[in-house]
Design a protein around this motif. Structure first.
Motif, mmCIF file in Angstrom:
data_model
loop_
_atom_site.group_PDB
_atom_site.id
_atom_site.type_symbol
_atom_site.label_atom_id
_atom_site.label_comp_id
_atom_site.label_asym_id
_atom_site.label_seq_id
_atom_site.Cartn_x
_atom_site.Cartn_y
_atom_site.Cartn_z
ATOM 1 N N THR A 86 -7.900 27.994 7.094
ATOM 2 C CA THR A 86 -7.789 27.139 8.270
ATOM 3 C C THR A 86 -8.175 27.977 9.477
ATOM 4 O O THR A 86 -7.574 29.022 9.732
ATOM 5 N N VAL A 87 -9.190 27.530 10.202
ATOM 6 C CA VAL A 87 -9.625 28.228 11.403
ATOM 7 C C VAL A 87 -8.857 27.656 12.590
ATOM 8 O O VAL A 87 -8.973 26.475 12.900
ATOM 9 N N LEU A 88 -8.062 28.506 13.228
ATOM 10 C CA LEU A 88 -7.239 28.051 14.353
ATOM 11 C C LEU A 88 -8.042 28.166 15.645
ATOM 12 O O LEU A 88 -7.775 29.003 16.511
ATOM 13 N N ASP A 89 -9.040 27.309 15.743
ATOM 14 C CA ASP A 89 -9.852 27.199 16.957
ATOM 15 C C ASP A 89 -9.139 26.208 17.867
ATOM 16 O O ASP A 89 -9.249 24.994 17.708
ATOM 17 N N TRP A 90 -8.385 26.745 18.819
ATOM 18 C CA TRP A 90 -7.511 25.885 19.615
ATOM 19 C C TRP A 90 -8.266 24.983 20.576
ATOM 20 O O TRP A 90 -7.660 24.099 21.194
ATOM 21 N N THR A 91 -9.590 25.171 20.711
ATOM 22 C CA THR A 91 -10.359 24.199 21.499
ATOM 23 C C THR A 91 -10.332 22.830 20.834
ATOM 24 O O THR A 91 -10.705 21.831 21.454
ATOM 25 N N SER A 118 -11.707 33.135 16.499
ATOM 26 C CA SER A 118 -10.437 32.463 16.234
ATOM 27 C C SER A 118 -9.748 33.088 15.034
ATOM 28 O O SER A 118 -10.398 33.679 14.167
ATOM 29 N N LEU A 119 -8.431 32.955 14.991
ATOM 30 C CA LEU A 119 -7.661 33.417 13.842
ATOM 31 C C LEU A 119 -7.888 32.473 12.666
ATOM 32 O O LEU A 119 -7.824 31.251 12.812
ATOM 33 N N SER A 120 -8.198 33.014 11.502
ATOM 34 C CA SER A 120 -8.316 32.222 10.283
ATOM 35 C C SER A 120 -7.172 32.595 9.349
ATOM 36 O O SER A 120 -6.871 33.774 9.174
ATOM 37 N N VAL A 121 -6.547 31.595 8.764
ATOM 38 C CA VAL A 121 -5.411 31.839 7.874
ATOM 39 C C VAL A 121 -5.613 31.069 6.585
ATOM 40 O O VAL A 121 -6.273 30.033 6.550
ATOM 41 N N ASP A 122 -5.064 31.598 5.529
ATOM 42 C CA ASP A 122 -5.037 30.904 4.248
ATOM 43 C C ASP A 122 -3.630 30.352 4.057
ATOM 44 O O ASP A 122 -2.688 31.112 3.838
ATOM 45 N N PRO A 123 -3.473 29.037 4.170
ATOM 46 C CA PRO A 123 -2.126 28.478 4.052
ATOM 47 C C PRO A 123 -1.547 28.556 2.653
ATOM 48 O O PRO A 123 -0.431 28.111 2.428
ATOM 49 N N GLY A 124 -2.305 29.084 1.696
ATOM 50 C CA GLY A 124 -1.790 29.219 0.353
ATOM 51 C C GLY A 124 -2.336 28.208 -0.622
ATOM 52 O O GLY A 124 -1.888 28.133 -1.765
#
Length: 342
Positions: free
Chosen positions: A176-181, A165-171
């Motif tokens: 945040t791990v965007l595990d869409w399941t 999954s894509l992981s992002v740092d919202p700042g």
């Protein structure tokens, strides 16, 4: 699929007494604020159903994937937020264990149910069932029972899939791990509400409320399982055309990985809006520095163009948590859910 009416688009403005910062993809949407509380005890584990094969490579894949929902296991009493009976719970969803809290107001019932989905907060400080407390209190005071879920990676829920999954740092200093399941976990909570197996719950009156990332997951759930809820309420939700949003961020110089726009398109719920059958209520502040009001307006317009019933409630001066108009927003949410459930 039920036939949908095409009503006029509505926007209500609620008076209350931007720069968009994106570091990778989403501001999706970091939620910080005074919503913390007391941790609960762990619920009794529910029997695990057979693992389902889930295609998490796109939203269409999630739509086509089989859904396996375990029964709700109700555990020990936990601290209340509004004098209600509060109990720790867990359930199985497509091979994962999801925890949360079941809150039941005083009275004989059966009570209409609202499934509550939190947004992206710091997993290290998150405590089960303790986000979105002002909205929870308003709904309990109005006589709604609540099934408050913990997303994957939070509290006692199984971890999100950080490998695929894509992981992002919202700042705000956490990923945040965007595990869409996770959207399937929301659908599973709705399925449990519809099952008739929760004592004191009216299975014919089920609403879904999500904030920020939780709002986007609520919209995803409406796409994946039309009719699982009777109304969807999304507070301060991100863009539903993720491909376009990521293209804008890249053009603005954001550090987005190559191919992120294509990734966003694969998971954009906007292209599937014609699947949804329930009304959508968007609640958004005019001063939201994380998710601009224009995102909500675009979602409203696209939902209506797809033939759906939609209302945008605008909180004048409201930030990402709708402050200083959060009380007005909570009252509007209660009223909107009441109108939809009858």
């Amino acid at each position: 699929m039920p036939t949908r009416r095409t009503p006029p688009r509505r926007t209500r403005h609620v008076a209350a007494a931007a720069t968009i910062v994106v570091t990778a993809a989403m501001a999706l949407c970091a939620c910080t604020g005074p919503d913390r509380g007391v941790a609960s005890s762990s619920p009794t584990d529910a029997p695990s159903p057979p693992a389902a094969t889930v295609d998490a490579t796109s939203l269409q894949g999630l739509i086509d994937s089989p859904r396996v929902t375990g029964t709700l296991s109700i555990g020990a009493d936990v601290p209340a937020v509004a004098g209600e009976q509060a109990r720790a719970v867990s359930y199985e969803s497509s091979g994962a264990t999801v925890t949360g809290v079941l809150r039941t107001p005083s009275g004989s019932g059966p009570f209409p149910l609202v499934v509550v989905v939190h947004g992206s907060v710091d997993p290290e400080s998150y405590e089960t069932g303790r986000d979105m407390v002002p909205e929870q209190r308003a709904l309990l005071d109005a006589g709604y029972a609540l099934l408050v879920t913990d997303l994957r990676g939070y509290a006692g829920s199984d971890p999100a899939d950080a490998t695929n999954s894509l992981s992002v740092d919202p700042g705000y200093g956490w990923d945040t791990v965007l595990d869409w399941t996770m959207a399937l976990d929301v659908v599973a909570a709705l399925d449990i509400g519809r099952s008739g197996r929760i004592p004191g719950i009216d299975q014919d009156a089920v609403a879904l409320l999500g904030h920020s990332l939780g709002g986007l997951l609520a919209i995803d759930a409406a796409i994946i399982a039309p009719g699982a809820a009777d109304v969807i309420v999304a507070m301060a939700a991100p863009a539903t055309d993720l491909g376009a949003a990521m293209t804008e961020w890249a053009e603005a110089g954001s550090e987005i990985a190559s191919g992120a726009a294509a990734y966003g398109t694969l998971f954009s719920p906007q292209q599937h809006f014609s699947r949804a059958t329930e009304p959508l209520v968007l609640v958004h502040g005019t001063a939201d520095p994380v998710a601009p009001l224009a995102w909500a307006e675009a979602t409203r317009d696209a939902w209506a163009a797809a033939g759906g019933s939609v209302e945008l409630i605008v909180i004048e001066g409201g930030d990402h948590h709708l402050v200083p108009g959060r009380d007005e927003a909570s009252a509007a949410i209660v009223a909107a859910i009441g109108d939809a459930l009858g």
